[in-house]
Design a protein around this motif. Structure first.
Motif, short mmCIF file in Angstrom:
data_model
loop_
_atom_site.label_atom_id
_atom_site.label_comp_id
_atom_site.label_asym_id
_atom_site.label_seq_id
_atom_site.Cartn_x
_atom_site.Cartn_y
_atom_site.Cartn_z
N ASP A 18 0.21 4.80 63.31
CA ASP A 18 -1.05 4.72 62.58
C ASP A 18 -2.05 3.83 63.31
N GLN A 68 -3.32 5.76 66.41
CA GLN A 68 -4.26 6.82 66.06
C GLN A 68 -5.63 6.27 65.72
N ARG A 69 -5.69 5.17 64.97
CA ARG A 69 -6.98 4.59 64.60
C ARG A 69 -7.72 4.04 65.82
N GLN A 70 -6.98 3.37 66.70
CA GLN A 70 -7.61 2.81 67.89
C GLN A 70 -8.07 3.92 68.86
N GLU A 86 -11.28 5.64 67.79
CA GLU A 86 -12.46 4.84 68.15
C GLU A 86 -12.79 4.99 69.63
#
Length: 306
Positions: A25, A28-30, A33
């Motif tokens: 998770d 994926q978030r990094q 961005e």
């Protein structure tokens, strides 16, 4: 496993017993961005082409495991049943006796590319030497260098992936398909790799992603770095001659050579790309890393401390 952003490990905030889902998770978030950056570059290491299912390697082993396998071959006499023979124990011993170069020394046994650097430097030294006992070793060095390249070529072209297993190339396809979803108007991303295999090219071809790899031509594809300055555009309106850059275009660079490159004797850039692997002449040949500017997001994937 580490996920570094600058010098900070993004996994430090997690507990040691945190499941893989929590780490995924964060990644994926990094990455979501990062994918929005105007200038974006990736540097892929050997870990990207390695995929293990239990004890089975479905892709290509990382440098550490390739080096360990090569060292085991150095300690084994070639089989009489026609098996692969790359560098024999006798050649290794002769090199050590004549030049004092031990292929199993601690500073080279864990990295085949570092071993190649030592051998290439030894080749240049012996070639320039006026001493007969040194110049006579050139043939032996050539044979050992050729044997190491043949070993790397064999490992990069033979395995489950060459017998119908699509696991590794599927992961590459998912990566490039994600790159293709970047917003319009962003500069084409650059993908650099130190790998010799063809997983990147196959993934982009199968996903229909246009890319530049530094070669021009169709039947005889020759290296021409000027092609990296070219842009691929589509015509929007025939009457007004309106053009727009094609979405999803990628600049692709192989820094250490490729299994489908061969060297020619003439030309400013005497490198040719073949449709099939020809020989290992341009394996383990470094061209130098391109440094990212401060305005470019650079993502390193598949590298480890060893």
């Amino acid at each position: 496993m580490k996920f570094l952003k600058g010098r900070r490990d993004e996994f430090e905030k997690l507990r040691d017993e945190s499941p893989w889902e929590d780490k995924a998770d964060i990644i994926q978030r990094q990455m979501a961005e990062v994918f929005g950056a105007k200038n974006l570059s990736f540097l892929m290491g050997s870990g990207c082409s390695s995929l293990r299912n239990g004890d089975d390697e479905l892709g290509i082993s990382t440098m550490k495991f390739l080096a360990e396998e090569f060292q085991s071959l150095l300690a084994t006499e070639p089989a009489d049943d026609g098996g692969e023979a790359f560098v024999s124990p006798a050649q290794k011993a002769e090199l050590n006796n004549k030049l004092g170069i031990d292929l199993s020394a601690d500073d080279v046994k864990g990295n085949i590319e570092q071993m190649m650097e030592v051998l290439i430097n030894a080749h240049q030294f012996c070639k320039a030497s006026k001493k007969g006992e040194l110049s006579s070793v050139l043939t032996l060095i050539d044979q050992i260098i050729a044997g190491i390249k043949e070993f790397v070529l064999f490992k990069c072209t033979t395995g489950p992936f060459s017998n119908g297993d699509e696991s590794v190339v599927t992961h590459y396809q998912r990566f490039y398909q994600s790159l293709a979803t970047r917003s319009r108007g962003l500069a084409p991303p650059w993908v650099f790799t130190t790998n010799y295999d063809l997983f990147n090219e196959r993934a982009m071809d199968r996903s229909g992603i246009p890319y530049s790899n530094g070669f021009s031509g169709t039947v005889e594809r020759k290296f021409n770095p000027a092609t990296y300055r070219f842009a691929l555009a589509e015509q929007l309106d025939i009457t007004s001659r309106r053009w727009a850059a094609v979405d999803g275009f990628v600049h692709f660079c192989k820094l250490h050579g490729s299994v489908n490159w061969t060297e020619e004797e003439k030309g400013i850039f005497p490198i040719r790309e073949s449709h099939t692997p020809l020989d290992p002449s341009l394996i383990a040949r470094e061209s130098g890393l391109t440094q990212c500017s401060s305005q470019t997001k650079c993502v390193l994937i598949g590298f480890c401390e060893r």
